[in-house]
Design a protein around this motif. Sequence first.
Motif, short mmCIF file in Angstrom:
data_model
loop_
_atom_site.label_atom_id
_atom_site.label_comp_id
_atom_site.label_asym_id
_atom_site.label_seq_id
_atom_site.Cartn_x
_atom_site.Cartn_y
_atom_site.Cartn_z
N ASP A 256 0.83 -1.20 0.00
CA ASP A 256 0.00 0.00 0.00
C ASP A 256 0.87 1.25 0.00
OD1 ASP A 256 -2.29 -1.56 0.08
OD2 ASP A 256 -2.28 -1.64 2.29
N PHE A 257 0.36 2.30 -0.64
CA PHE A 257 1.11 3.55 -0.70
C PHE A 257 0.96 4.33 0.61
CE2 PHE A 257 1.03 8.14 -1.45
CZ PHE A 257 2.31 8.33 -1.93
N ARG A 258 2.08 4.91 1.08
CA ARG A 258 2.09 5.77 2.26
C ARG A 258 2.84 7.06 1.93
NH1 ARG A 258 4.31 1.12 4.34
NH2 ARG A 258 6.24 2.27 4.78
N PHE A 259 2.46 8.14 2.58
CA PHE A 259 3.10 9.43 2.32
C PHE A 259 4.57 9.40 2.70
CE2 PHE A 259 4.38 13.69 3.75
CZ PHE A 259 4.18 14.40 2.57
N SER A 260 4.91 8.63 3.72
CA SER A 260 6.31 8.55 4.16
C SER A 260 7.21 8.00 3.05
CB SER A 260 6.43 7.68 5.41
OG SER A 260 5.99 6.36 5.15
N GLN A 261 6.62 7.23 2.14
CA GLN A 261 7.42 6.70 1.05
C GLN A 261 7.94 7.80 0.13
OE1 GLN A 261 4.52 4.01 -0.53
NE2 GLN A 261 5.01 2.36 0.91
N LEU A 262 7.12 8.86 -0.05
CA LEU A 262 7.58 10.01 -0.84
C LEU A 262 8.77 10.68 -0.18
CD1 LEU A 262 4.24 11.69 -2.02
CD2 LEU A 262 5.82 10.29 -3.36
N ILE A 263 8.73 10.79 1.13
CA ILE A 263 9.86 11.39 1.85
C ILE A 263 11.12 10.54 1.66
CG2 ILE A 263 10.73 12.07 4.12
CD1 ILE A 263 7.85 12.57 4.96
N GLY A 264 10.96 9.21 1.76
CA GLY A 264 12.10 8.33 1.57
C GLY A 264 12.68 8.43 0.17
N VAL A 265 11.83 8.47 -0.84
CA VAL A 265 12.29 8.60 -2.22
C VAL A 265 13.01 9.94 -2.42
CG1 VAL A 265 11.55 8.79 -4.62
CG2 VAL A 265 10.54 7.04 -3.14
N ALA A 266 12.47 11.01 -1.83
CA ALA A 266 13.11 12.32 -1.96
C ALA A 266 14.50 12.33 -1.31
CB ALA A 266 12.22 13.39 -1.33
N LEU A 267 14.63 11.70 -0.15
CA LEU A 267 15.93 11.63 0.52
C LEU A 267 16.94 10.84 -0.31
CD1 LEU A 267 14.83 11.05 4.22
CD2 LEU A 267 16.02 13.07 3.33
N VAL A 268 16.51 9.70 -0.83
CA VAL A 268 17.41 8.89 -1.65
C VAL A 268 17.82 9.65 -2.90
CG1 VAL A 268 17.56 6.82 -3.08
CG2 VAL A 268 16.57 6.68 -0.80
N SER A 269 16.86 10.28 -3.56
CA SER A 269 17.16 11.03 -4.79
C SER A 269 18.14 12.17 -4.52
CB SER A 269 15.87 11.57 -5.41
OG SER A 269 14.97 10.53 -5.68
N SER A 270 17.93 12.89 -3.42
CA SER A 270 18.85 13.98 -3.06
C SER A 270 20.24 13.43 -2.77
CB SER A 270 18.32 14.73 -1.84
OG SER A 270 17.04 15.27 -2.09
N GLY A 271 20.29 12.30 -2.09
CA GLY A 271 21.58 11.70 -1.79
C GLY A 271 22.33 11.29 -3.04
N VAL A 272 21.62 10.74 -4.02
CA VAL A 272 22.27 10.33 -5.27
C VAL A 272 22.81 11.55 -6.02
CG1 VAL A 272 21.85 9.31 -7.54
CG2 VAL A 272 20.95 8.21 -5.49
N VAL A 273 22.01 12.61 -6.10
CA VAL A 273 22.44 13.81 -6.82
C VAL A 273 23.67 14.42 -6.16
CG1 VAL A 273 21.79 16.17 -7.43
CG2 VAL A 273 20.15 14.30 -7.73
N ILE A 274 23.65 14.54 -4.84
CA ILE A 274 24.79 15.12 -4.13
C ILE A 274 26.01 14.20 -4.20
CG2 ILE A 274 25.64 15.80 -1.84
CD1 ILE A 274 22.82 16.75 -1.19
#
Length: 357
Positions: A256-274
Amino acid sequence: MTVGVLGVLIVGASVPVTGMLDAYPVITGQALRYALAGVLLLAWARLRGQPMPLPGRRDWPALIALAATGMIGFQACLLFAQRYAEPGLVAAFLGGTPLVLALAGPLAKGKRPSWAPVAGAVLAGLGIAVLSGGGAARWQGLVLAALAMVCEALFTLLVIGVLERLGPLATATWSCCAAGVGGAAVGTVADPSGAWAWPDGRELIALGYLTVVVTAIAFLLWYSAVSVLGADRAGVLVGLMPVSGLAVSLLLGMQDFRFSQLIGVALVSSGVVIGLRRKRDELGALDVEVLDDVAADDRDHDRAQRPGEGDLLDELRPAVDRGQAQREIHGAERNRLADGDLAVLDERRDRERLGDP
Protein backbone atom coordinates in the motif's frame (compact mmCIF):
# COMPACT_ATOMS: atom_id res chain seq x y z
CA MET A 1 26.39 6.73 -14.36
CA THR A 2 23.49 5.48 -16.49
CA VAL A 3 24.74 1.89 -16.46
CA GLY A 4 25.05 1.99 -12.67
CA VAL A 5 21.52 3.33 -12.24
CA LEU A 6 20.16 0.67 -14.57
CA GLY A 7 22.05 -2.06 -12.72
CA VAL A 8 20.74 -1.17 -9.26
CA LEU A 9 17.20 -0.67 -10.58
CA ILE A 10 17.30 -4.18 -12.03
CA VAL A 11 18.46 -5.67 -8.72
CA GLY A 12 15.92 -3.70 -6.71
CA ALA A 13 13.06 -4.71 -8.97
CA SER A 14 13.99 -8.39 -8.60
CA VAL A 15 12.83 -8.65 -4.97
CA PRO A 16 9.41 -10.15 -5.85
CA VAL A 17 11.14 -12.68 -8.13
CA THR A 18 13.57 -13.71 -5.40
CA GLY A 19 10.64 -14.62 -3.19
CA MET A 20 9.67 -17.31 -5.70
CA LEU A 21 12.71 -19.34 -4.55
CA ASP A 22 11.83 -19.48 -0.84
CA ALA A 23 11.38 -23.26 -0.94
CA TYR A 24 14.47 -23.96 -3.05
CA PRO A 25 17.87 -24.83 -1.46
CA VAL A 26 19.58 -21.51 -0.80
CA ILE A 27 23.26 -22.18 -1.36
CA THR A 28 23.03 -24.51 -4.33
CA GLY A 29 20.33 -22.32 -5.86
CA GLN A 30 22.69 -19.35 -5.74
CA ALA A 31 25.56 -21.52 -7.00
CA LEU A 32 23.49 -22.60 -9.99
CA ARG A 33 22.54 -19.01 -10.74
CA TYR A 34 26.13 -17.76 -10.58
CA ALA A 35 27.60 -20.66 -12.56
CA LEU A 36 25.12 -20.21 -15.40
CA ALA A 37 25.72 -16.45 -15.39
CA GLY A 38 29.47 -17.04 -15.68
CA VAL A 39 28.91 -19.28 -18.70
CA LEU A 40 26.67 -16.67 -20.32
CA LEU A 41 29.27 -13.94 -19.82
CA LEU A 42 31.99 -16.14 -21.31
CA ALA A 43 29.76 -16.81 -24.32
CA TRP A 44 29.01 -13.10 -24.66
CA ALA A 45 32.71 -12.23 -24.69
CA ARG A 46 33.38 -14.95 -27.27
CA LEU A 47 30.50 -13.78 -29.46
CA ARG A 48 31.76 -10.20 -29.44
CA GLY A 49 35.37 -11.25 -29.94
CA GLN A 50 36.32 -9.45 -26.75
CA PRO A 51 39.42 -10.75 -24.95
CA MET A 52 38.86 -12.34 -21.56
CA PRO A 53 41.98 -11.88 -19.41
CA LEU A 54 42.64 -14.64 -16.91
CA PRO A 55 42.93 -13.69 -13.22
CA GLY A 56 46.46 -13.63 -11.85
CA ARG A 57 47.73 -14.78 -8.50
CA ARG A 58 46.86 -11.36 -7.04
CA ASP A 59 43.27 -11.61 -8.29
CA TRP A 60 42.15 -15.06 -7.15
CA PRO A 61 42.19 -14.35 -3.38
CA ALA A 62 39.94 -11.32 -3.92
CA LEU A 63 37.61 -13.24 -6.23
CA ILE A 64 37.31 -16.17 -3.81
CA ALA A 65 36.67 -13.80 -0.89
CA LEU A 66 34.08 -11.98 -3.02
CA ALA A 67 32.29 -15.23 -3.81
CA ALA A 68 32.28 -16.28 -0.15
CA THR A 69 31.12 -12.94 1.28
CA GLY A 70 29.65 -10.55 -1.27
CA MET A 71 27.74 -13.20 -3.19
CA ILE A 72 26.97 -16.48 -1.35
CA GLY A 73 27.57 -15.01 2.12
CA PHE A 74 25.35 -11.99 1.52
CA GLN A 75 22.41 -14.10 0.41
CA ALA A 76 22.81 -16.46 3.37
CA CYS A 77 23.04 -13.63 5.94
CA LEU A 78 20.05 -11.91 4.38
CA LEU A 79 17.93 -15.06 4.55
CA PHE A 80 18.85 -16.05 8.10
CA ALA A 81 18.58 -12.46 9.37
CA GLN A 82 14.91 -12.39 8.45
CA ARG A 83 14.29 -15.37 10.73
CA TYR A 84 15.24 -13.24 13.74
CA ALA A 85 14.34 -9.73 12.54
CA GLU A 86 11.57 -8.07 10.59
CA PRO A 87 12.43 -7.39 6.92
CA GLY A 88 12.12 -3.63 7.43
CA LEU A 89 14.89 -3.61 10.02
CA VAL A 90 17.17 -5.71 7.81
CA ALA A 91 16.57 -3.30 4.94
CA ALA A 92 17.33 -0.35 7.22
CA PHE A 93 20.68 -1.94 8.09
CA LEU A 94 21.49 -2.32 4.41
CA GLY A 95 20.93 1.41 4.10
CA GLY A 96 24.34 1.85 5.71
CA THR A 97 26.10 0.27 2.72
CA PRO A 98 26.47 3.55 0.75
CA LEU A 99 28.19 5.17 3.74
CA VAL A 100 30.56 2.22 4.14
CA LEU A 101 31.51 2.47 0.46
CA ALA A 102 31.87 6.26 0.62
CA LEU A 103 34.38 5.94 3.47
CA ALA A 104 36.15 2.66 2.73
CA GLY A 105 36.34 2.99 -1.07
CA PRO A 106 38.83 5.88 -1.14
CA LEU A 107 40.73 4.53 1.88
CA ALA A 108 41.28 1.24 0.03
CA LYS A 109 43.14 3.21 -2.64
CA GLY A 110 45.09 5.33 -0.17
CA LYS A 111 42.95 8.46 -0.63
CA ARG A 112 40.86 10.60 1.69
CA PRO A 113 37.05 10.34 1.44
CA SER A 114 35.32 13.17 -0.39
CA TRP A 115 32.55 15.16 1.23
CA ALA A 116 30.03 14.74 -1.61
CA PRO A 117 29.80 10.90 -1.57
CA VAL A 118 29.74 10.87 2.25
CA ALA A 119 26.95 13.44 2.46
CA GLY A 120 25.03 11.73 -0.34
CA ALA A 121 25.43 8.34 1.36
CA VAL A 122 24.03 9.69 4.64
CA LEU A 123 20.94 11.05 2.87
CA ALA A 124 20.51 7.85 0.87
CA GLY A 125 20.80 5.76 4.04
CA LEU A 126 18.18 7.87 5.78
CA GLY A 127 15.91 7.49 2.79
CA ILE A 128 16.30 3.70 2.86
CA ALA A 129 15.47 3.65 6.57
CA VAL A 130 12.31 5.69 5.93
CA LEU A 131 11.27 3.44 3.04
CA SER A 132 11.84 0.25 5.03
CA GLY A 133 10.00 1.48 8.10
CA GLY A 134 12.31 -0.33 10.51
CA GLY A 135 11.06 -3.08 12.77
CA ALA A 136 11.83 -5.30 15.74
CA ALA A 137 14.60 -7.85 16.03
CA ARG A 138 16.36 -10.21 18.40
CA TRP A 139 20.08 -9.87 18.90
CA GLN A 140 20.77 -12.63 16.38
CA GLY A 141 18.85 -10.68 13.77
CA LEU A 142 20.84 -7.52 14.48
CA VAL A 143 24.15 -9.37 14.10
CA LEU A 144 23.10 -11.07 10.89
CA ALA A 145 21.72 -7.83 9.43
CA ALA A 146 25.02 -6.08 10.18
CA LEU A 147 26.92 -8.95 8.55
CA ALA A 148 24.67 -8.70 5.49
CA MET A 149 25.53 -5.00 5.22
CA VAL A 150 29.26 -5.76 5.44
CA CYS A 151 28.94 -8.49 2.81
CA GLU A 152 27.09 -6.15 0.48
CA ALA A 153 29.86 -3.57 0.81
CA LEU A 154 32.53 -6.23 0.21
CA PHE A 155 30.84 -7.07 -3.09
CA THR A 156 32.30 -3.79 -4.34
CA LEU A 157 35.34 -3.18 -2.13
CA LEU A 158 37.01 -6.53 -2.83
CA VAL A 159 37.16 -5.97 -6.59
CA ILE A 160 38.64 -2.45 -6.70
CA GLY A 161 42.09 -3.74 -7.63
CA VAL A 162 40.72 -6.56 -9.78
CA LEU A 163 38.67 -4.11 -11.84
CA GLU A 164 41.75 -2.05 -12.62
CA ARG A 165 43.64 -5.12 -13.82
CA LEU A 166 40.92 -7.16 -15.58
CA GLY A 167 38.09 -4.77 -16.43
CA PRO A 168 34.34 -5.06 -15.69
CA LEU A 169 33.49 -7.98 -17.98
CA ALA A 170 36.27 -10.29 -16.80
CA THR A 171 35.66 -9.31 -13.16
CA ALA A 172 31.95 -10.14 -13.39
CA THR A 173 32.65 -13.37 -15.27
CA TRP A 174 35.31 -14.85 -13.00
CA SER A 175 33.54 -13.80 -9.81
CA CYS A 176 30.42 -15.64 -10.98
CA CYS A 177 32.49 -18.71 -11.85
CA ALA A 178 34.18 -18.66 -8.44
CA ALA A 179 30.82 -18.32 -6.65
CA GLY A 180 29.30 -21.09 -8.75
CA VAL A 181 32.07 -23.59 -8.02
CA GLY A 182 32.42 -22.65 -4.35
CA GLY A 183 28.68 -22.57 -3.70
CA ALA A 184 28.18 -25.94 -5.35
CA ALA A 185 30.87 -27.52 -3.16
CA VAL A 186 29.60 -25.97 0.09
CA GLY A 187 25.95 -26.73 -0.68
CA THR A 188 26.68 -30.35 -1.51
CA VAL A 189 28.66 -30.90 1.69
CA ALA A 190 26.07 -29.11 3.85
CA ASP A 191 23.06 -30.98 2.46
CA PRO A 192 24.06 -33.97 0.30
CA SER A 193 20.52 -35.29 -0.13
CA GLY A 194 18.54 -32.13 -0.88
CA ALA A 195 21.15 -29.81 -2.31
CA TRP A 196 20.32 -30.45 -5.95
CA ALA A 197 16.55 -30.65 -6.01
CA TRP A 198 15.08 -30.16 -9.47
CA PRO A 199 13.22 -26.80 -9.63
CA ASP A 200 9.55 -26.70 -10.55
CA GLY A 201 8.20 -24.42 -13.27
CA ARG A 202 7.85 -21.38 -11.03
CA GLU A 203 11.35 -21.80 -9.60
CA LEU A 204 12.83 -22.42 -13.03
CA ILE A 205 11.45 -19.10 -14.30
CA ALA A 206 12.82 -17.31 -11.25
CA LEU A 207 16.26 -18.91 -11.65
CA GLY A 208 16.34 -18.01 -15.34
CA TYR A 209 15.47 -14.38 -14.67
CA LEU A 210 17.94 -14.07 -11.82
CA THR A 211 20.68 -15.68 -13.91
CA VAL A 212 20.32 -13.62 -17.06
CA VAL A 213 19.03 -10.24 -15.88
CA VAL A 214 19.93 -9.83 -12.20
CA THR A 215 23.33 -11.56 -12.35
CA ALA A 216 24.90 -11.53 -15.82
CA ILE A 217 23.55 -8.15 -16.96
CA ALA A 218 23.28 -6.31 -13.63
CA PHE A 219 26.72 -7.40 -12.39
CA LEU A 220 28.35 -6.23 -15.61
CA LEU A 221 26.52 -2.90 -15.42
CA TRP A 222 27.46 -2.42 -11.76
CA TYR A 223 31.15 -3.16 -12.17
CA SER A 224 31.23 -0.90 -15.23
CA ALA A 225 29.82 1.90 -13.09
CA VAL A 226 32.31 1.25 -10.28
CA SER A 227 35.23 1.34 -12.72
CA VAL A 228 34.07 4.74 -14.00
CA LEU A 229 32.65 6.45 -10.90
CA GLY A 230 34.73 4.82 -8.18
CA ALA A 231 33.37 2.77 -5.30
CA ASP A 232 32.44 5.81 -3.21
CA ARG A 233 30.30 7.59 -5.80
CA ALA A 234 28.81 4.41 -7.21
CA GLY A 235 27.85 3.43 -3.65
CA VAL A 236 25.19 6.13 -3.40
CA LEU A 237 23.34 4.42 -6.24
CA VAL A 238 22.63 1.51 -3.88
CA GLY A 239 19.93 3.71 -2.39
CA LEU A 240 17.94 3.32 -5.61
CA MET A 241 17.43 -0.40 -5.02
CA PRO A 242 14.61 -0.07 -2.45
CA VAL A 243 13.08 2.70 -4.58
CA SER A 244 12.93 0.31 -7.52
CA GLY A 245 11.56 -2.47 -5.30
CA LEU A 246 8.89 -0.11 -3.94
CA ALA A 247 7.81 0.89 -7.45
CA VAL A 248 7.42 -2.74 -8.54
CA SER A 249 5.54 -3.67 -5.34
CA LEU A 250 3.12 -0.77 -5.83
CA LEU A 251 2.54 -1.64 -9.48
CA LEU A 252 1.83 -5.28 -8.60
CA GLY A 253 -0.45 -4.34 -5.71
CA MET A 254 1.82 -6.05 -3.19
CA GLN A 255 2.17 -2.96 -0.99
CA ASP A 256 0.00 0.00 0.00
CA PHE A 257 1.11 3.55 -0.70
CA ARG A 258 2.09 5.77 2.26
CA PHE A 259 3.10 9.43 2.32
CA SER A 260 6.31 8.55 4.16
CA GLN A 261 7.42 6.70 1.05
CA LEU A 262 7.58 10.01 -0.84
CA ILE A 263 9.86 11.39 1.85
CA GLY A 264 12.10 8.33 1.57
CA VAL A 265 12.29 8.60 -2.22
CA ALA A 266 13.11 12.32 -1.96
CA LEU A 267 15.93 11.63 0.52
CA VAL A 268 17.41 8.89 -1.65
CA SER A 269 17.16 11.03 -4.79
CA SER A 270 18.85 13.98 -3.06
CA GLY A 271 21.58 11.70 -1.79
CA VAL A 272 22.27 10.33 -5.27
CA VAL A 273 22.44 13.81 -6.82
CA ILE A 274 24.79 15.12 -4.13
CA GLY A 275 26.90 11.96 -4.00
CA LEU A 276 27.65 12.03 -7.72
CA ARG A 277 28.93 15.60 -7.68
CA ARG A 278 32.57 16.31 -8.44
CA LYS A 279 34.64 19.39 -7.74
CA ARG A 280 35.64 21.24 -10.87
CA ASP A 281 39.31 21.06 -9.96
CA GLU A 282 39.11 17.41 -8.92
CA LEU A 283 40.59 14.90 -11.34
CA GLY A 284 39.11 11.50 -10.64
CA ALA A 285 40.17 8.20 -12.07
CA LEU A 286 37.97 8.69 -15.14
CA ASP A 287 39.46 12.12 -15.92
CA VAL A 288 43.02 10.82 -15.73
CA GLU A 289 42.16 7.88 -17.95
CA VAL A 290 40.56 10.18 -20.52
CA LEU A 291 43.60 12.47 -20.55
CA ASP A 292 45.94 9.50 -20.96
CA ASP A 293 43.82 8.12 -23.78
CA VAL A 294 43.76 11.49 -25.56
CA ALA A 295 47.52 11.85 -25.25
CA ALA A 296 48.05 8.32 -26.58
CA ASP A 297 45.64 8.96 -29.46
CA ASP A 298 47.48 12.18 -30.34
CA ARG A 299 50.81 10.38 -30.46
CA ASP A 300 49.33 7.62 -32.60
CA HIS A 301 47.76 10.20 -34.90
CA ASP A 302 51.05 12.04 -35.31
CA ARG A 303 52.86 8.84 -36.17
CA ALA A 304 50.14 7.82 -38.62
CA GLN A 305 50.31 11.19 -40.39
CA ARG A 306 54.14 11.22 -40.43
CA PRO A 307 55.18 7.55 -40.36
CA GLY A 308 58.85 8.33 -40.96
CA GLU A 309 59.19 10.55 -37.93
CA GLY A 310 59.62 9.85 -34.26
CA ASP A 311 58.03 11.10 -31.08
CA LEU A 312 56.83 14.63 -30.56
CA LEU A 313 59.96 15.69 -28.64
CA ASP A 314 62.16 14.46 -31.47
CA GLU A 315 60.02 16.17 -34.11
CA LEU A 316 60.01 19.56 -32.42
CA ARG A 317 63.68 19.74 -31.45
CA PRO A 318 64.97 23.23 -32.34
CA ALA A 319 67.03 23.35 -35.48
CA VAL A 320 69.73 25.47 -33.86
CA ASP A 321 70.51 22.64 -31.41
CA ARG A 322 71.44 20.39 -34.33
CA GLY A 323 73.72 22.88 -36.05
CA GLN A 324 71.69 22.74 -39.27
CA ALA A 325 70.38 25.51 -41.42
CA GLN A 326 66.78 26.29 -40.56
CA ARG A 327 64.27 25.97 -43.34
CA GLU A 328 62.42 29.00 -44.46
CA ILE A 329 58.95 28.35 -43.14
CA HIS A 330 57.17 31.66 -42.69
CA GLY A 331 57.15 32.66 -46.35
CA ALA A 332 55.96 29.36 -47.80
CA GLU A 333 52.22 28.85 -47.86
CA ARG A 334 52.36 25.08 -47.53
CA ASN A 335 54.72 25.09 -44.54
CA ARG A 336 53.28 27.98 -42.57
CA LEU A 337 53.39 27.42 -38.79
CA ALA A 338 51.82 29.35 -35.96
CA ASP A 339 53.97 31.62 -33.78
CA GLY A 340 56.15 29.62 -31.43
CA ASP A 341 56.14 26.45 -33.55
CA LEU A 342 59.47 24.86 -34.49
CA ALA A 343 60.40 23.50 -37.87
CA VAL A 344 60.73 19.77 -38.30
CA LEU A 345 64.07 19.09 -39.89
CA ASP A 346 66.07 16.08 -40.94
CA GLU A 347 64.79 13.35 -38.60
CA ARG A 348 67.12 10.65 -39.86
CA ARG A 349 70.26 12.61 -39.07
CA ASP A 350 68.84 13.54 -35.69
CA ARG A 351 68.31 9.86 -34.84
CA GLU A 352 71.87 9.08 -35.93
CA ARG A 353 73.19 11.71 -33.51
CA LEU A 354 71.09 10.26 -30.69
CA GLY A 355 72.30 6.74 -31.45
CA ASP A 356 68.84 5.43 -32.35
CA PRO A 357 68.63 2.75 -35.07
